[in-house]
Write an enzyme that holds these catalytic residues in place. Structure first.
Site, PDB file in Angstrom:
ATOM      1  N   ARG A 163       0.829  -1.223   0.000  1.00  0.00           N
ATOM      2  CA  ARG A 163       0.000   0.000   0.000  1.00  0.00           C
ATOM      3  C   ARG A 163       0.865   1.276   0.000  1.00  0.00           C
ATOM      4  NH1 ARG A 163      -2.997  -3.688  -0.662  1.00  0.00           N
ATOM      5  NH2 ARG A 163      -5.152  -3.866   0.058  1.00  0.00           N
ATOM      6  N   SER A 189     -10.772  -1.170   3.291  1.00  0.00           N
ATOM      7  CA  SER A 189      -9.990  -1.321   4.529  1.00  0.00           C
ATOM      8  C   SER A 189      -9.631   0.057   5.058  1.00  0.00           C
ATOM      9  CB  SER A 189      -8.687  -2.061   4.255  1.00  0.00           C
ATOM     10  OG  SER A 189      -8.941  -3.333   3.737  1.00  0.00           O
ATOM     11  N   GLU A 249      -5.141   3.451   6.316  1.00  0.00           N
ATOM     12  CA  GLU A 249      -4.828   3.245   4.908  1.00  0.00           C
ATOM     13  C   GLU A 249      -5.539   4.323   4.093  1.00  0.00           C
ATOM     14  OE1 GLU A 249      -5.942   1.526   1.301  1.00  0.00           O
ATOM     15  OE2 GLU A 249      -6.322  -0.258   2.522  1.00  0.00           O
TER      16      GLU A 249
HETATM   17  N1  EPU Z   1     -10.188 -11.469   9.901  1.00  0.00           N
HETATM   18  C1  EPU Z   1     -10.758 -11.378  11.155  1.00  0.00           C
HETATM   19  N2  EPU Z   1     -11.941 -10.701  11.280  1.00  0.00           N
HETATM   20  C2  EPU Z   1     -12.575 -10.130  10.221  1.00  0.00           C
HETATM   21  C3  EPU Z   1     -12.013 -10.262   8.951  1.00  0.00           C
HETATM   22  C4  EPU Z   1     -10.808 -10.929   8.806  1.00  0.00           C
HETATM   23  O1  EPU Z   1     -10.238 -11.883  12.132  1.00  0.00           O
HETATM   24  O2  EPU Z   1     -13.629  -9.506  10.437  1.00  0.00           O
HETATM   25  C5  EPU Z   1      -8.871 -12.144   9.772  1.00  0.00           C
HETATM   26  C6  EPU Z   1      -8.927 -13.584   9.353  1.00  0.00           C
HETATM   27  O3  EPU Z   1      -7.908 -14.253  10.043  1.00  0.00           O
HETATM   28  C7  EPU Z   1      -8.591 -13.539   7.884  1.00  0.00           C
HETATM   29  C8  EPU Z   1      -7.625 -12.392   7.829  1.00  0.00           C
HETATM   30  O4  EPU Z   1      -8.120 -11.469   8.797  1.00  0.00           O
HETATM   31  O5  EPU Z   1      -7.987 -14.714   7.453  1.00  0.00           O
HETATM   32  C9  EPU Z   1      -7.515 -11.729   6.471  1.00  0.00           C
HETATM   33  O6  EPU Z   1      -8.791 -11.248   6.075  1.00  0.00           O
HETATM   34  P1  EPU Z   1      -9.121 -10.896   4.558  1.00  0.00           P
HETATM   35  O7  EPU Z   1      -8.692 -11.991   3.658  1.00  0.00           O
HETATM   36  O8  EPU Z   1     -10.531 -10.431   4.496  1.00  0.00           O
HETATM   37  O9  EPU Z   1      -8.134  -9.720   4.209  1.00  0.00           O
HETATM   38  P2  EPU Z   1      -7.604  -8.424   4.986  1.00  0.00           P
HETATM   39  O10 EPU Z   1      -6.186  -8.672   5.344  1.00  0.00           O
HETATM   40  O11 EPU Z   1      -8.523  -8.037   6.081  1.00  0.00           O
HETATM   41  C10 EPU Z   1      -6.645  -7.358   2.808  1.00  0.00           C
HETATM   42  C11 EPU Z   1      -6.718  -6.046   2.102  1.00  0.00           C
HETATM   43  C12 EPU Z   1      -8.031  -5.934   1.328  1.00  0.00           C
HETATM   44  C13 EPU Z   1      -8.112  -7.085   0.340  1.00  0.00           C
HETATM   45  C14 EPU Z   1      -8.030  -8.394   1.125  1.00  0.00           C
HETATM   46  C15 EPU Z   1      -8.030  -9.615   0.242  1.00  0.00           C
HETATM   47  C16 EPU Z   1      -5.410  -4.512   3.435  1.00  0.00           C
HETATM   48  C17 EPU Z   1      -5.419  -3.326   4.355  1.00  0.00           C
HETATM   49  N3  EPU Z   1      -6.596  -4.961   3.048  1.00  0.00           N
HETATM   50  O12 EPU Z   1      -7.661  -7.360   3.808  1.00  0.00           O
HETATM   51  O13 EPU Z   1      -7.999  -4.730   0.608  1.00  0.00           O
HETATM   52  O14 EPU Z   1      -9.317  -7.030  -0.396  1.00  0.00           O
HETATM   53  O15 EPU Z   1      -6.806  -8.409   1.883  1.00  0.00           O
HETATM   54  O16 EPU Z   1      -6.792  -9.790  -0.343  1.00  0.00           O
HETATM   55  O17 EPU Z   1      -4.341  -4.998   3.072  1.00  0.00           O
HETATM   56  C18 EPU Z   1      -8.553  -2.416   0.770  1.00  0.00           C
HETATM   57  O18 EPU Z   1      -7.344  -2.198   0.736  1.00  0.00           O
HETATM   58  O19 EPU Z   1      -9.396  -1.488   0.823  1.00  0.00           O
HETATM   59  C19 EPU Z   1      -9.007  -3.793   0.770  1.00  0.00           C
HETATM   60  C20 EPU Z   1     -10.291  -4.111   0.910  1.00  0.00           C
END
Ligand code: EPU
Length: 340
Positions: free
Chosen positions: A165, A240, A336
């Site tokens: 990012r 996010s 972010e």
């Molecule tokens: N999780 C929780 N609670 C929740 C949601 C997720 O505990 O409510 C934990 C779980 O362990 C899950 C992990 O977080 O395995 C990862 O969750 P997720 O795959 O939804 O991804 P994220 O890390 O929360 C990132 C990006 C997203 C992108 C997703 C998918 C960032 C800041 N965000 O989210 O990007 O869509 O991965 O690759 O890196 C954005 O930047 O606006 C965005 C939506």
């Protein structure tokens, strides 16, 4: 020159759906009019904000300056071989429409970035990423206008200094350049499809997909995003709100001793990345509603405005979340989203 209007409500121009007014507002349909605006007195004598899709933005009050809405359009084939195609895309194009343009033609490389809101110009700014792919994987060049001189400059992939990012445009060149177009190379065959991240494989399996294609991956990702992330057309949000923090492996081990279920991923430079959503959820914020704003029910990393929400209150909510994560885990969450 493009017309400059005054006292415009920015609600239609930000996906958080915050009502805030801009003192001056203009939209630029092409490079020539953009350059004219950048040389104007209104631009040079006021605070300025260049707006793409307004999907990574939290407005915390009226903007006492000039907002420039990027409407530069056009997708051009720059080079094509039997296996690859290089596209030059104007920065005001909608990102997801570009992804669909590629998917429809079976061009691979950006299908994992399906349904990300925002414009093509904003994409390299924060090196958008999802499901194991980042835009840095496909970008060849980013063309910018130097706001001070009006000169056009080109940055190759390395010069963009992409990180998680992050990019040079968000750091050293912040408010100094306007991204006018990007060139990216997609595959026409032998696609490197990435399906091993998160729920992608699961969805493909559930859907009984026999042959994994560019379109099948895109469809699966659209499905996952639609289930987990609020549609900004229905509920105001900016994706996010925080970045996933990266911590030192020693700190991680200490944390894991206290919280054995803590999830983690390999981060950059040997660091360990922790999902901010998990940290926020552990602090009890997931699904919390405070009048008309809150934390999304299905993704704790997304702050939402159910309608009529105030940007300052969302900022306060974000700070309260930061404090409780700091207190419980001693980790500082970095926003972010651009807070203006
Ligand atoms: N999780 C929780 N609670 C929740 C949601 C997720 O505990 O409510 C934990 C779980 O362990 C899950 C992990 O977080 O395995 C990862 O969750 P997720 O795959 O939804 O991804 P994220 O890390 O929360 C990132 C990006 C997203 C992108 C997703 C998918 C960032 C800041 N965000 O989210 O990007 O869509 O991965 O690759 O890196 C954005 O930047 O606006 C965005 C939506």
């Amino acid at each position: 020159m493009a017309e400059i209007t005054e006292n415009i409500n920015l609600l239609p121009y930000n996906t958080f759906k915050i009502s805030a007014r801009a003192r001056y507002f203009t939209s630029v349909p092409d490079l020539a009019s953009a350059r004219q605006v950048f040389q104007s007195d209104v631009f040079n004598k006021n605070r300025t904000l260049i707006l793409g899709g307004g999907s990574n933005l939290l407005l915390t009050g009226d903007f006492d300056g000039l907002v420039v809405k990027n409407e530069l359009k056009g997708i051009r084939i720059q080079e094509e071989t039997e296996d690859r195609i290089t596209l030059a895309v104007a920065s005001g194009e909608n990102w997801h429409e570009l992804v669909m343009y590629g998917v429809e033609r079976n061009w691979g490389g950006i299908e994992n970035l399906s349904l990300i809101p925002g414009t093509v110009g904003a994409a390299p700014m924060q090196n958008i990423g999802a499901y194991g792919v980042e835009i840095r994987d496909v970008v060849d060049q980013v063309e910018v206008v130097d706001l001070a001189t009006g000169d056009i400059r080109n940055f190759d992939n390395a010069a963009c200094k992409f990180g998680y990012r992050e990019s040079v445009f968000k750091r050293d060149l912040k408010d100094k350049v306007f991204i006018s177009s990007i060139t990216l190379t997609l595959t026409k065959k032998d696609h490197l499809l990435k399906t091993n991240y998160g729920a992608v494989m699961e969805v493909l399996r559930d859907r009984k997909v026999q042959k994994v294609t560019v379109r099948a991956v895109s469809d699966a990702i659209i499905d996952i995003r639609q289930k987990k992330l609020p549609d900004p057309l229905l509920i105001g949000n900016a994706g996010s709100f925080f970045k996933n923090p990266s911590i030192d492996p020693r700190e991680f081990i200490a944390l894991r001793n206290r919280f054995s279920s803590i999830p983690s991923f390999a981060g950059e430079d040997g660091l360990i990345k922790i999902p901010a959503a998990w940290l926020i959820e552990q602090c009890g914020w997931k699904g919390k509603t405070l009048e008309n704003i809150g934390v999304h029910r299905h993704q704790a990393l997304v702050l939402v405005n159910y309608g009529g929400g105030d940007g300052k209150k969302i900022q306060q909510l974000a700070m309260d979340i930061q404090s409780s994560v700091k207190e419980k885990f001693n980790i500082h969450l970095q926003p972010e989203v651009n807070i203006i």
